[in-house]
Write an enzyme that holds these catalytic residues in place. Structure first.
Site, PDB file in Angstrom:
ATOM      1  N   GLN A   1      27.535  45.611 -21.022  1.00  0.00           N
ATOM      2  CA  GLN A   1      26.406  45.079 -20.266  1.00  0.00           C
ATOM      3  C   GLN A   1      25.384  46.180 -19.992  1.00  0.00           C
ATOM      4  O   GLN A   1      24.180  45.945 -20.063  1.00  0.00           O
ATOM      5  CB  GLN A   1      26.890  44.440 -18.960  1.00  0.00           C
TER       6      GLN A   1
ATOM      7  N   ALA B   1      21.628  40.454 -16.777  1.00  0.00           N
ATOM      8  CA  ALA B   1      22.290  40.723 -15.496  1.00  0.00           C
ATOM      9  C   ALA B   1      22.613  42.206 -15.361  1.00  0.00           C
ATOM     10  O   ALA B   1      22.932  42.879 -16.345  1.00  0.00           O
ATOM     11  CB  ALA B   1      23.575  39.906 -15.389  1.00  0.00           C
TER      12      ALA B   1
ATOM     13  N   SER C   1      27.416  40.008 -14.321  1.00  0.00           N
ATOM     14  CA  SER C   1      27.229  39.059 -15.417  1.00  0.00           C
ATOM     15  C   SER C   1      28.416  38.112 -15.547  1.00  0.00           C
ATOM     16  O   SER C   1      29.571  38.542 -15.513  1.00  0.00           O
ATOM     17  CB  SER C   1      27.063  39.807 -16.749  1.00  0.00           C
TER      18      SER C   1
ATOM     19  N   HIS D   1      29.319  36.922 -18.171  1.00  0.00           N
ATOM     20  CA  HIS D   1      29.995  37.306 -19.412  1.00  0.00           C
ATOM     21  C   HIS D   1      31.205  38.193 -19.144  1.00  0.00           C
ATOM     22  O   HIS D   1      32.121  38.234 -19.958  1.00  0.00           O
ATOM     23  CB  HIS D   1      29.011  38.005 -20.361  1.00  0.00           C
TER      24      HIS D   1
ATOM     25  N   ASP E   1      26.847  32.582 -24.937  1.00  0.00           N
ATOM     26  CA  ASP E   1      25.482  32.321 -25.375  1.00  0.00           C
ATOM     27  C   ASP E   1      25.563  31.795 -26.797  1.00  0.00           C
ATOM     28  O   ASP E   1      26.414  32.242 -27.585  1.00  0.00           O
ATOM     29  CB  ASP E   1      24.648  33.598 -25.386  1.00  0.00           C
TER      30      ASP E   1
ATOM     31  N   GLU F   1      17.284  30.185 -19.439  1.00  0.00           N
ATOM     32  CA  GLU F   1      18.167  30.596 -20.535  1.00  0.00           C
ATOM     33  C   GLU F   1      18.830  29.356 -21.128  1.00  0.00           C
ATOM     34  O   GLU F   1      19.947  28.999 -20.767  1.00  0.00           O
ATOM     35  CB  GLU F   1      19.238  31.581 -20.054  1.00  0.00           C
TER      36      GLU F   1
ATOM     37  N   TRP G   1      20.303  28.926 -23.730  1.00  0.00           N
ATOM     38  CA  TRP G   1      21.428  29.297 -24.578  1.00  0.00           C
ATOM     39  C   TRP G   1      22.691  29.672 -23.811  1.00  0.00           C
ATOM     40  O   TRP G   1      23.730  29.883 -24.416  1.00  0.00           O
ATOM     41  CB  TRP G   1      21.024  30.497 -25.434  1.00  0.00           C
ATOM     42  N   HIS G   2      22.644  29.754 -22.494  1.00  0.00           N
ATOM     43  CA  HIS G   2      23.771  30.290 -21.712  1.00  0.00           C
ATOM     44  C   HIS G   2      24.561  29.155 -21.059  1.00  0.00           C
ATOM     45  O   HIS G   2      24.031  28.415 -20.240  1.00  0.00           O
ATOM     46  CB  HIS G   2      23.229  31.231 -20.624  1.00  0.00           C
TER      47      HIS G   2
END
Length: 185
Positions: A72, A93, A98, A100, A107, A149, A151-152
């Site tokens: 990240q 982030a 995040s 993630h 994503d 976003e 895509w997230h």
């Protein structure tokens, strides 16, 4: 046991040792890129992707998945150098904050007319396509997390929970605050 309703954001840093409760697996996208993702998140993503391709004629591919804090930080630094701090704050982030980091967020990129669309602005311009994607997400346990976003997506543990969150019109944070982590409606 994995807490599929864990909140990780600017105000809620990644809980210590959370990742030890997650079964991360190694996966490969259609373009041969390797990622790690929580097992159920991957299984449900594959079903989502197949549904989108067959029912909606939309092709997506995994573009990002689990990231540790060092990954990240690299992304933060790259975006800052290329796009500046304001753009980075909008789309990246701060390390430690995040989703993630949980292995439950992913994503996607769009495959359109045989070409990969993974640029943030280009994907955000595909409002009709992503609008159709959002309608299918809950069926596979996913919610769309951030308006800026497209895509997230975040796996929340079950289609029932994803449908309840989506139908509520609340963010994940608001939903958990109002209903608790174990509520699915």
């Amino acid at each position: 046991m994995t807490d599929y309703m864990v909140i990780v954001n600017e105000s809620n840093h990644m809980p210590p040792d959370f990742i030890l409760t997650v079964e991360l697996i190694d996966v490969v996208n259609d373009r041969g890129e390797a990622f790690r993702l929580e097992r159920k998140t991957w299984e449900h993503y594959v079903m989502l992707k197949e549904c989108l391709a067959s029912d909606e004629n939309i092709k997506v591919d995994l573009d990002s998945a689990y990231r540790d804090e060092a990954d990240q930080q690299r992304i933060w630094d790259e975006f800052t150098a290329e796009f500046g701090i304001e753009y980075t704050r909008k789309f990246v982030a701060v390390p430690g904050t995040s989703e993630h980091h949980t292995g439950l967020a992913l994503d996607v990129c769009l495959i359109k007319d045989g070409r990969v669309i993974d640029d943030n602005d280009a994907m955000n311009a595909e409002t009709e396509i992503f609008g159709r994607v959002y309608k299918v997400l809950p069926k596979f346990g996913f919610i769309h997390r951030y308006a800026h976003e497209c895509w997230h997506y975040r796996y929340v543990g079950s289609p029932e929970t994803a449908r309840a969150i989506t139908d509520s019109g609340l963010t994940l944070e608001q939903y958990v605050e109002k209903n608790g982590k174990n509520a699915s409606n």
